[in-house]
Design a protein around this motif. Structure first.
Motif, PDB file in Angstrom:
ATOM      1  N   PHE A  11       0.975  -1.228  -0.054  1.00  0.00           N
ATOM      2  CA  PHE A  11       0.004  -0.165  -0.195  1.00  0.00           C
ATOM      3  C   PHE A  11       0.703   1.371   0.058  1.00  0.00           C
ATOM      4  O   PHE A  11       1.826   1.297   0.938  1.00  0.00           O
ATOM      5  CB  PHE A  11      -0.807   0.106   1.269  1.00  0.00           C
ATOM      6  CG  PHE A  11      -1.976  -1.023   1.220  1.00  0.00           C
ATOM      7  CD1 PHE A  11      -3.175  -0.844   0.305  1.00  0.00           C
ATOM      8  CD2 PHE A  11      -1.888  -2.088   2.033  1.00  0.00           C
ATOM      9  CE1 PHE A  11      -4.056  -1.899   0.423  1.00  0.00           C
ATOM     10  CE2 PHE A  11      -2.921  -2.921   2.328  1.00  0.00           C
ATOM     11  CZ  PHE A  11      -3.865  -2.848   1.498  1.00  0.00           C
ATOM     12  N   SER A  13       0.222   4.901   0.985  1.00  0.00           N
ATOM     13  CA  SER A  13      -0.436   5.874   1.701  1.00  0.00           C
ATOM     14  C   SER A  13       0.477   6.920   2.201  1.00  0.00           C
ATOM     15  O   SER A  13       1.157   6.984   2.927  1.00  0.00           O
ATOM     16  CB  SER A  13      -1.406   5.006   2.810  1.00  0.00           C
ATOM     17  OG  SER A  13      -0.441   4.588   3.728  1.00  0.00           O
ATOM     18  N   ILE A  18       3.735   0.725   2.828  1.00  0.00           N
ATOM     19  CA  ILE A  18       3.560  -0.561   3.742  1.00  0.00           C
ATOM     20  C   ILE A  18       3.560  -1.795   2.968  1.00  0.00           C
ATOM     21  O   ILE A  18       2.791  -2.047   1.934  1.00  0.00           O
ATOM     22  CB  ILE A  18       2.099  -0.289   4.509  1.00  0.00           C
ATOM     23  CG1 ILE A  18       2.024   0.977   5.455  1.00  0.00           C
ATOM     24  CG2 ILE A  18       1.947  -1.503   5.375  1.00  0.00           C
ATOM     25  CD1 ILE A  18       0.811   1.419   5.604  1.00  0.00           C
ATOM     26  N   ALA A  20       1.822  -4.984   3.212  1.00  0.00           N
ATOM     27  CA  ALA A  20       1.027  -5.521   3.961  1.00  0.00           C
ATOM     28  C   ALA A  20       0.955  -7.210   4.149  1.00  0.00           C
ATOM     29  O   ALA A  20       0.753  -8.068   4.904  1.00  0.00           O
ATOM     30  CB  ALA A  20      -0.561  -5.347   3.824  1.00  0.00           C
ATOM     31  N   PRO A  39      -1.076 -11.690  14.926  1.00  0.00           N
ATOM     32  CA  PRO A  39      -1.371 -10.590  15.669  1.00  0.00           C
ATOM     33  C   PRO A  39      -2.231  -9.481  14.640  1.00  0.00           C
ATOM     34  O   PRO A  39      -2.054  -9.559  13.471  1.00  0.00           O
ATOM     35  CB  PRO A  39      -0.293 -10.105  16.419  1.00  0.00           C
ATOM     36  CG  PRO A  39       0.847 -10.611  15.605  1.00  0.00           C
ATOM     37  CD  PRO A  39       0.276 -11.946  14.947  1.00  0.00           C
ATOM     38  N   SER A  40      -2.581  -8.586  15.381  1.00  0.00           N
ATOM     39  CA  SER A  40      -3.624  -7.369  14.912  1.00  0.00           C
ATOM     40  C   SER A  40      -2.355  -6.793  13.771  1.00  0.00           C
ATOM     41  O   SER A  40      -1.078  -6.460  14.149  1.00  0.00           O
ATOM     42  CB  SER A  40      -4.127  -6.502  15.751  1.00  0.00           C
ATOM     43  OG  SER A  40      -4.702  -5.360  15.138  1.00  0.00           O
ATOM     44  N   GLY A  41      -2.889  -6.523  12.652  1.00  0.00           N
ATOM     45  CA  GLY A  41      -2.237  -5.771  11.689  1.00  0.00           C
ATOM     46  C   GLY A  41      -1.164  -6.367  10.819  1.00  0.00           C
ATOM     47  O   GLY A  41      -0.136  -6.050  10.031  1.00  0.00           O
ATOM     48  N   CYS A  42      -1.083  -7.704  11.122  1.00  0.00           N
ATOM     49  CA  CYS A  42      -0.018  -8.667  10.318  1.00  0.00           C
ATOM     50  C   CYS A  42      -0.333  -8.996   8.956  1.00  0.00           C
ATOM     51  O   CYS A  42       0.168  -9.469   8.281  1.00  0.00           O
ATOM     52  CB  CYS A  42       0.090  -9.995  11.161  1.00  0.00           C
ATOM     53  SG  CYS A  42      -1.417 -11.086  11.098  1.00  0.00           S
ATOM     54  N   GLY A  43      -1.721  -8.598   8.657  1.00  0.00           N
ATOM     55  CA  GLY A  43      -1.934  -8.911   7.270  1.00  0.00           C
ATOM     56  C   GLY A  43      -3.093 -10.131   6.811  1.00  0.00           C
ATOM     57  O   GLY A  43      -3.166 -10.445   5.680  1.00  0.00           O
ATOM     58  N   LYS A  44      -3.787 -10.377   7.821  1.00  0.00           N
ATOM     59  CA  LYS A  44      -4.799 -11.386   7.818  1.00  0.00           C
ATOM     60  C   LYS A  44      -5.760 -10.973   6.640  1.00  0.00           C
ATOM     61  O   LYS A  44      -6.047 -11.732   5.466  1.00  0.00           O
ATOM     62  CB  LYS A  44      -5.351 -11.771   8.981  1.00  0.00           C
ATOM     63  CG  LYS A  44      -4.347 -12.266  10.043  1.00  0.00           C
ATOM     64  CD  LYS A  44      -4.798 -12.865  11.451  1.00  0.00           C
ATOM     65  CE  LYS A  44      -5.679 -11.643  12.205  1.00  0.00           C
ATOM     66  NZ  LYS A  44      -4.804 -10.456  12.535  1.00  0.00           N
ATOM     67  N   SER A  45      -6.579  -9.827   7.118  1.00  0.00           N
ATOM     68  CA  SER A  45      -7.538  -9.436   6.142  1.00  0.00           C
ATOM     69  C   SER A  45      -7.169  -9.304   4.746  1.00  0.00           C
ATOM     70  O   SER A  45      -7.976  -9.347   3.767  1.00  0.00           O
ATOM     71  CB  SER A  45      -8.185  -8.161   6.874  1.00  0.00           C
ATOM     72  OG  SER A  45      -8.730  -8.429   8.073  1.00  0.00           O
ATOM     73  N   THR A  46      -6.064  -8.305   4.735  1.00  0.00           N
ATOM     74  CA  THR A  46      -5.401  -8.129   3.551  1.00  0.00           C
ATOM     75  C   THR A  46      -5.199  -9.172   2.673  1.00  0.00           C
ATOM     76  O   THR A  46      -5.635  -9.309   1.429  1.00  0.00           O
ATOM     77  CB  THR A  46      -4.037  -7.325   3.217  1.00  0.00           C
ATOM     78  OG1 THR A  46      -4.286  -6.158   4.294  1.00  0.00           O
ATOM     79  CG2 THR A  46      -3.753  -6.891   2.100  1.00  0.00           C
ATOM     80  N   GLU A 162     -12.859 -13.316  10.925  1.00  0.00           N
ATOM     81  CA  GLU A 162     -13.292 -13.253  12.322  1.00  0.00           C
ATOM     82  C   GLU A 162     -14.755 -13.255  12.355  1.00  0.00           C
ATOM     83  O   GLU A 162     -15.416 -12.250  13.024  1.00  0.00           O
ATOM     84  CB  GLU A 162     -12.733 -11.736  13.067  1.00  0.00           C
ATOM     85  CG  GLU A 162     -11.305 -11.796  12.644  1.00  0.00           C
ATOM     86  CD  GLU A 162     -10.386 -11.372  13.641  1.00  0.00           C
ATOM     87  OE1 GLU A 162     -10.784 -11.640  14.826  1.00  0.00           O
ATOM     88  OE2 GLU A 162      -9.252 -11.026  13.676  1.00  0.00           O
TER      89      GLU A 162
HETATM   90  P1  ATP Z   1      -6.593  -7.017  12.522  1.00  0.00           P
HETATM   91  O1  ATP Z   1      -6.204  -8.282  13.308  1.00  0.00           O
HETATM   92  O2  ATP Z   1      -6.519  -5.783  13.288  1.00  0.00           O
HETATM   93  O3  ATP Z   1      -7.939  -7.160  11.645  1.00  0.00           O
HETATM   94  P2  ATP Z   1      -5.057  -7.908  10.031  1.00  0.00           P
HETATM   95  O4  ATP Z   1      -4.002  -8.956  10.478  1.00  0.00           O
HETATM   96  O5  ATP Z   1      -6.436  -8.174   9.415  1.00  0.00           O
HETATM   97  O6  ATP Z   1      -5.364  -7.024  11.440  1.00  0.00           O
HETATM   98  P3  ATP Z   1      -4.346  -5.886   7.717  1.00  0.00           P
HETATM   99  O7  ATP Z   1      -5.708  -5.088   8.148  1.00  0.00           O
HETATM  100  O8  ATP Z   1      -4.448  -7.093   6.783  1.00  0.00           O
HETATM  101  O9  ATP Z   1      -4.223  -6.761   9.165  1.00  0.00           O
HETATM  102  O10 ATP Z   1      -3.513  -4.998   7.625  1.00  0.00           O
HETATM  103  C1  ATP Z   1      -2.132  -5.195   7.304  1.00  0.00           C
HETATM  104  C2  ATP Z   1      -1.321  -4.093   7.341  1.00  0.00           C
HETATM  105  O11 ATP Z   1      -1.740  -3.144   6.126  1.00  0.00           O
HETATM  106  C3  ATP Z   1      -1.684  -2.942   8.259  1.00  0.00           C
HETATM  107  O12 ATP Z   1      -0.263  -2.119   8.694  1.00  0.00           O
HETATM  108  C4  ATP Z   1      -2.687  -1.898   7.855  1.00  0.00           C
HETATM  109  O13 ATP Z   1      -2.508  -0.573   8.372  1.00  0.00           O
HETATM  110  C5  ATP Z   1      -2.318  -1.976   6.209  1.00  0.00           C
HETATM  111  N1  ATP Z   1      -3.431  -1.601   5.449  1.00  0.00           N
HETATM  112  C6  ATP Z   1      -4.609  -2.350   5.380  1.00  0.00           C
HETATM  113  N2  ATP Z   1      -5.270  -1.917   4.538  1.00  0.00           N
HETATM  114  C7  ATP Z   1      -4.837  -0.663   3.888  1.00  0.00           C
HETATM  115  C8  ATP Z   1      -5.115   0.350   2.893  1.00  0.00           C
HETATM  116  N3  ATP Z   1      -6.328   0.039   2.361  1.00  0.00           N
HETATM  117  N4  ATP Z   1      -4.598   1.292   2.991  1.00  0.00           N
HETATM  118  C9  ATP Z   1      -3.047   1.303   3.562  1.00  0.00           C
HETATM  119  N5  ATP Z   1      -2.773   0.508   4.293  1.00  0.00           N
HETATM  120  C10 ATP Z   1      -3.485  -0.407   4.535  1.00  0.00           C
END
Ligand code: ATP
Ligand code: MG
Length: 241
Positions: A11, A13, A18, A20, A39-46, A162
């Motif tokens: 990403f 931004s 970043i 991800a 953990p939170s922010g590790c990139g699972k949702s992405t 989740e």
């Molecule tokens: P959580 O457990 O909190 O849901 P996650 O593991 O699902 O976290 P992601 O949402 O995949 O984490 O985010 C991974 C990284 O990518 C984070 O640093 C987040 O800030 C960044 N990120 C996610 N989406 C975007 C976006 N649209 N633009 C910029 N950065 C993004």
């Protein structure tokens, strides 16, 4: 099966870059329940959004049953995504919510759609909810309807982000079992995202552990517990030292 090769998502931004998801390689077998945990922010949702086609891939390929779907639209992937906030349409009944996807993406008649919705509702034991709107249902009931909506489309793959995190502890553990039974009954290959190690250890055929965009280990819960690939995995899972 799903084959993910060298998957990377960057990403940009506001001058910041970043990474991800960083060079991720993973194969999910047919009918498998794979838990993606970290953990939170590790990139699972992405990662999940890339597989669903809701996010554009920076580098790498995603194949579904040997077909390259990396640049396919979400609706051409035969995957169903279930989120934590259900995302049901508030003004529609459960019946309408469950049938809506079929209405939009197939040429099934209303009658056929109704039959299919009723068939799935019966298998899930939620026939009694079909006439209710989301506002009249509990969180667990809404989540069941959201699952039903995914199932009526007979997807090859379930992608769940989740899906139980809005529910209280008791309902959560009930729904865990229910979800696994459903997954087996319908034999759908599933990727289930959670940040909860307990959920991962108890639900996954295999778990994939992610940290800082990078895959740390893939294995059965027992393998990861007894033979953690590195310190991160050991401390995240709470392996005996
Ligand atoms: P959580 O457990 O909190 O849901 P996650 O593991 O699902 O976290 P992601 O949402 O995949 O984490 O985010 C991974 C990284 O990518 C984070 O640093 C987040 O800030 C960044 N990120 C996610 N989406 C975007 C976006 N649209 N633009 C910029 N950065 C993004
Ligand atoms: Mg997330």
């Amino acid at each position: 099966r799903i084959e993910i090769e060298s998957l990377t998502k960057r990403f940009d931004s506001g001058g910041d870059r970043i990474i991800a998801v960083n060079d991720l390689n993973l194969t999910v077998r047919d009918g498998e329940f794979l838990v993606l945990v970290g953990p939170s922010g590790c990139g699972k949702s992405t990662t999940l959004r890339l597989i669903a086609g809701l996010e554009r891939v920076t580098e790498g390929t995603i194949r579904l049953d040997r077909t390259d779907v990396t640049d396919q639209k979400p609706k051409n992937r035969n995957m169903a995504m279930v989120f934590q906030n259900y995302a049901l349409y508030p003004h529609m009944t459960a019946r309408e919510n469950m049938g809506f996807g079929l209405k939009m993406t197939t040429d099934m008649s209303n009658e056929e759609i109704n039959e299919r919705v009723e068939e799935v509702a019966a298998m899930m034991g939620i026939e009694n909810l079909l006439g209710s709107k989301p506002g009249e249902m509990s969180g667990g009931q809404q989540q069941r309807v959201a699952l039903g909506r995914a199932i009526v489309r007979d997807p090859e793959v379930f992608l769940m982000d989740e899906p139980l995190s809005n529910l209280d502890a008791k309902l959560r553990s009930e729904m865990r079992t229910e979800l696994q039974n459903l997954q087996q009954d319908f034999d759908v290959t599933t990727i289930y995202v959670t940040h909860d190690q307990t959920e991962a250890m108890t639900m996954g055929d295999r778990i994939a552990i992610l940290n800082d965009g990078q895959l740390q280990q893939v294995g059965t819960p027992l393998e990861c517990y007894h033979e953690p690939a590195n310190r991160f995995v050991a401390s995240f899972i709470g392996s005996p030292s």
